[in-house]
Design an enzyme around this catalytic site. Structure first.
Site, PDB file in Angstrom:
ATOM      1  N   HIS A 269     -27.391  84.240 -38.994  1.00 47.11           N
ATOM      2  CA  HIS A 269     -27.943  85.242 -38.004  1.00 47.11           C
ATOM      3  C   HIS A 269     -28.861  84.574 -36.859  1.00 47.11           C
ATOM      4  O   HIS A 269     -29.409  83.798 -37.113  1.00 47.11           O
ATOM      5  CB  HIS A 269     -28.681  86.425 -38.900  1.00 47.11           C
ATOM      6  N   GLU A 324     -23.292  92.135 -42.249  1.00 47.84           N
ATOM      7  CA  GLU A 324     -22.042  92.576 -42.324  1.00 47.84           C
ATOM      8  C   GLU A 324     -21.279  92.082 -43.584  1.00 47.84           C
ATOM      9  O   GLU A 324     -20.112  92.692 -44.001  1.00 47.84           O
ATOM     10  CB  GLU A 324     -21.180  91.698 -41.108  1.00 47.84           C
TER      11      GLU A 324
HETATM   12  N1  ACO Z   1     -20.541  79.600 -41.492  1.00 48.55           N
HETATM   13  C1  ACO Z   1     -20.544  78.261 -41.163  1.00 48.55           C
HETATM   14  N2  ACO Z   1     -21.528  77.549 -40.551  1.00 48.55           N
HETATM   15  C2  ACO Z   1     -22.204  78.108 -39.711  1.00 48.55           C
HETATM   16  C3  ACO Z   1     -22.025  79.549 -39.991  1.00 48.55           C
HETATM   17  C4  ACO Z   1     -21.372  80.165 -40.596  1.00 48.55           C
HETATM   18  N3  ACO Z   1     -21.297  81.495 -40.704  1.00 48.55           N
HETATM   19  N4  ACO Z   1     -23.287  79.959 -39.110  1.00 48.55           N
HETATM   20  C5  ACO Z   1     -23.643  78.730 -38.440  1.00 48.55           C
HETATM   21  N5  ACO Z   1     -23.077  78.008 -38.977  1.00 48.55           N
HETATM   22  C6  ACO Z   1     -23.735  76.397 -38.637  1.00 48.55           C
HETATM   23  C7  ACO Z   1     -22.638  76.046 -37.266  1.00 48.55           C
HETATM   24  O1  ACO Z   1     -21.410  75.528 -37.440  1.00 48.55           O
HETATM   25  C8  ACO Z   1     -23.710  75.181 -36.603  1.00 48.55           C
HETATM   26  O2  ACO Z   1     -23.480  73.672 -37.460  1.00 48.55           O
HETATM   27  P1  ACO Z   1     -23.786  72.565 -36.607  1.00 48.55           P
HETATM   28  O3  ACO Z   1     -25.286  72.311 -36.236  1.00 48.55           O
HETATM   29  O4  ACO Z   1     -23.177  71.307 -37.582  1.00 48.55           O
HETATM   30  O5  ACO Z   1     -22.753  72.708 -35.388  1.00 48.55           O
HETATM   31  C9  ACO Z   1     -25.126  75.765 -37.432  1.00 48.55           C
HETATM   32  O6  ACO Z   1     -24.966  76.455 -38.416  1.00 48.55           O
HETATM   33  C10 ACO Z   1     -25.837  76.406 -36.366  1.00 48.55           C
HETATM   34  O7  ACO Z   1     -24.942  77.565 -35.591  1.00 48.55           O
HETATM   35  P2  ACO Z   1     -25.574  78.486 -34.264  1.00 48.55           P
HETATM   36  O8  ACO Z   1     -24.279  78.980 -33.765  1.00 48.55           O
HETATM   37  O9  ACO Z   1     -26.410  77.362 -33.604  1.00 48.55           O
HETATM   38  O10 ACO Z   1     -26.281  79.493 -35.030  1.00 48.55           O
HETATM   39  P3  ACO Z   1     -26.894  80.875 -34.545  1.00 48.55           P
HETATM   40  O11 ACO Z   1     -27.906  81.201 -35.256  1.00 48.55           O
HETATM   41  O12 ACO Z   1     -26.798  80.711 -32.876  1.00 48.55           O
HETATM   42  O13 ACO Z   1     -25.559  81.697 -34.911  1.00 48.55           O
HETATM   43  C11 ACO Z   1     -24.251  83.604 -35.634  1.00 48.55           C
HETATM   44  C12 ACO Z   1     -25.679  82.932 -35.449  1.00 48.55           C
HETATM   45  C13 ACO Z   1     -23.315  83.643 -34.504  1.00 48.55           C
HETATM   46  C14 ACO Z   1     -24.386  84.831 -36.513  1.00 48.55           C
HETATM   47  C15 ACO Z   1     -23.495  82.734 -36.697  1.00 48.55           C
HETATM   48  O14 ACO Z   1     -24.296  82.500 -37.974  1.00 48.55           O
HETATM   49  C16 ACO Z   1     -22.055  82.958 -36.908  1.00 48.55           C
HETATM   50  O15 ACO Z   1     -21.103  82.787 -36.441  1.00 48.55           O
HETATM   51  N6  ACO Z   1     -21.945  83.596 -38.182  1.00 48.55           N
HETATM   52  C17 ACO Z   1     -20.607  84.219 -38.630  1.00 48.55           C
HETATM   53  C18 ACO Z   1     -20.329  85.399 -37.913  1.00 48.55           C
HETATM   54  C19 ACO Z   1     -21.089  86.539 -38.522  1.00 48.55           C
HETATM   55  O16 ACO Z   1     -21.374  86.611 -39.464  1.00 48.55           O
HETATM   56  N7  ACO Z   1     -21.396  87.677 -37.461  1.00 48.55           N
HETATM   57  C20 ACO Z   1     -22.364  88.692 -37.773  1.00 48.55           C
HETATM   58  C21 ACO Z   1     -23.738  88.379 -37.571  1.00 48.55           C
HETATM   59  S1  ACO Z   1     -24.714  89.919 -37.912  1.00 48.55           S
HETATM   60  C22 ACO Z   1     -24.685  90.997 -36.838  1.00 48.55           C
HETATM   61  O17 ACO Z   1     -24.376  90.692 -36.016  1.00 48.55           O
HETATM   62  C23 ACO Z   1     -25.181  92.368 -37.136  1.00 48.55           C
END
Ligand code: ACO
Length: 383
Positions: A269, A324
């Site tokens: 998140h 979610e």
């Molecule tokens: N699964 C696997 N790896 C993940 C996930 C995930 N769900 N989320 C983050 N990571 C990893 C990334 O690959 C990245 O790895 P790296 O550093 O090796 O490249 C690291 O964690 C950081 O990722 P960011 O994208 O910088 O994290 P951010 O905090 O910006 O992203 C987000 C948040 C977009 C929600 C992300 O966690 C994601 O894509 N989750 C899956 C989609 C999801 O569940 N969306 C609903 C969010 S809740 C809402 O909107 C109400």
């Protein structure tokens, strides 16, 4: 309108737009910008905390109902016995819903219904708690009516003996839900009711700040939530859970997905670095169900595996469950089809949107931010 300078005016001595705007802070997407004040909710991402008027979300889910939480947001008073039933759809609105093509997306139908409802009401400024209640009670009936009409069924009138979420399920399906089903969806409505200055809530406040009415504010908020970046995620969780299929395949599926560089939907998140408190509250409700729908059972088992493997792969970055992940199986578990998910989220968010409308109207200042001009410098028209 300001007067235009006379045609052929000489160049001004004013500095270039770049120089005139130098030093003004700009944050794309308004990230980190404080754009208002609220006493409705506190979203504390670092500590995994969500408070509505100071009360913890987990306690509200455990001890409250959606009508009690909506009333808390509108009035500031905690009355756990507070009731709100769904309201009938006015005949003029029903006529409009009947005229929509059956291919209409539920979010478009809901936005249309709210607009038509507003056209049928006298909604003087400033908005009142009575208006907020009336709109929050109307929308579930309108969505249920549209969902039935597109399937060739007749809408069902509200049953005033049922609370709002039970009433919505009854009007949607024609059957009164059992207590556990109603409770699970009620919990989802509570966790979805309010979440600070998200995009749709901000839209509602901007519209209200012009002294427009509550139906326009909520109609605009629904249009904002329709975008997949705001209201679209739970159906992707459903897709992934159906790919997993059964708990014994979870570990292999999770490892394979991560090896391919895929993201696990429902984890991580932007704001919450700890476990999303809304997910925790929904999980507790899910675990308490005596007859867990198979979606919930699968989600509970997949979550444990996913958290363990994510911690192993990203030891330095906390990647925890977000709302979610449990919203999806709860919505599937109570019998909603994925295309109804965003509109159902909108029904839940009515409490927060309308509470923000009341808060904005109560201490109003027109919301009118500034913009950086990045076009051509001052120049003469070509001769
Ligand atoms: N699964 C696997 N790896 C993940 C996930 C995930 N769900 N989320 C983050 N990571 C990893 C990334 O690959 C990245 O790895 P790296 O550093 O090796 O490249 C690291 O964690 C950081 O990722 P960011 O994208 O910088 O994290 P951010 O905090 O910006 O992203 C987000 C948040 C977009 C929600 C992300 O966690 C994601 O894509 N989750 C899956 C989609 C999801 O569940 N969306 C609903 C969010 S809740 C809402 O909107 C109400």
């Amino acid at each position: 309108m300001t007067d235009s300078p006379p045609a052929g005016s000489p160049p001004t001595d004013a500095p270039s737009p770049e120089a005139a705007q130098a030093g003004r802070p700009y944050a794309p997407g308004l990230e980190g910008v404080i754009a208002g004040e609220t006493s409705l909710s506190f979203v504390d991402g670092a500590n995994g905390r969500l408070l509505y008027r100071g009360y913890r979300i987990g306690d509200l889910v455990e001890q409250g109902t959606y009508p009690a939480v909506a009333n808390l947001l509108w009035s500031g008073d905690w009355d756990p016995g507070h009731r709100l039933a769904t309201a009938p759809v006015p005949p003029g609105v029903l006529q409009i819903l009947r005229a929509l093509p059956t291919s209409t997306k539920p979010m478009d139908a809901l936005r249309t219904a709210v607009s038509a409802w507003g056209a049928n009401q006298d909604l003087p400024w400033p908005a009142t708690a009575g208006q907020a209640r009336a709109l929050t009670a109307f929308s579930p009936s309108a969505l249920a009516a549209f969902s039935r009409l597109r399937a060739g069924d007749e809408p069902i009138d509200p049953d005033p003996s049922l609370d709002l979420v039970e009433g919505f399920l009854y009007q949607l399906t024609g059957t009164k839900p059992d207590a556990a089903t109603a409770r699970a969806l009620d919990a989802y409505f509570i966790v979805g009711a309010e979440h600070g200055f998200n995009a749709s809530t901000f839209t509602a406040r901007v519209i209200t700040s012009t002294r427009s009415d509550i139906a326009s504010a909520v109609g605009g908020a629904i249009g904002t939530m329709k975008g997949p970046l705001h209201g679209g995620a739970p159906s992707e969780v459903v897709d992934q859970l159906s790919q997993v299929g059964s708990a014994d395949r979870a570990e292999a599926w999770v490892r394979e997905a991560l090896a391919k560089g895929e993201r696990l939907m429902g984890f991580g998140h932007r704001v919450y670095r700890a476990y999303d408190p809304r997910a925790a509250a929904l999980r507790t409700v899910a675990e308490g169900m005596t007859n867990k729908p198979e979606w919930l059972q699968l989600a509970i088992e997949v979550e444990d595996v996913a958290l363990r493997v994510l911690a192993e792969k990203h030891p330095d970055r906390p990647l925890k469950t977000n709302v979610e992940f449990y919203a999806a199986p709860v919505l599937m578990g109570v019998g909603l089809t994925p295309d109804l998910f965003p509109a159902t989220f909108s029904l839940a968010r009515h409490a927060g949107w309308t509470a923000h409308v009341l808060e904005q109207a109560g201490d109003n200042r027109l919301i009118r931010p500034d913009v950086n001009y990045i076009g051509p410098a001052e120049r003469d028209l070509p001769r």
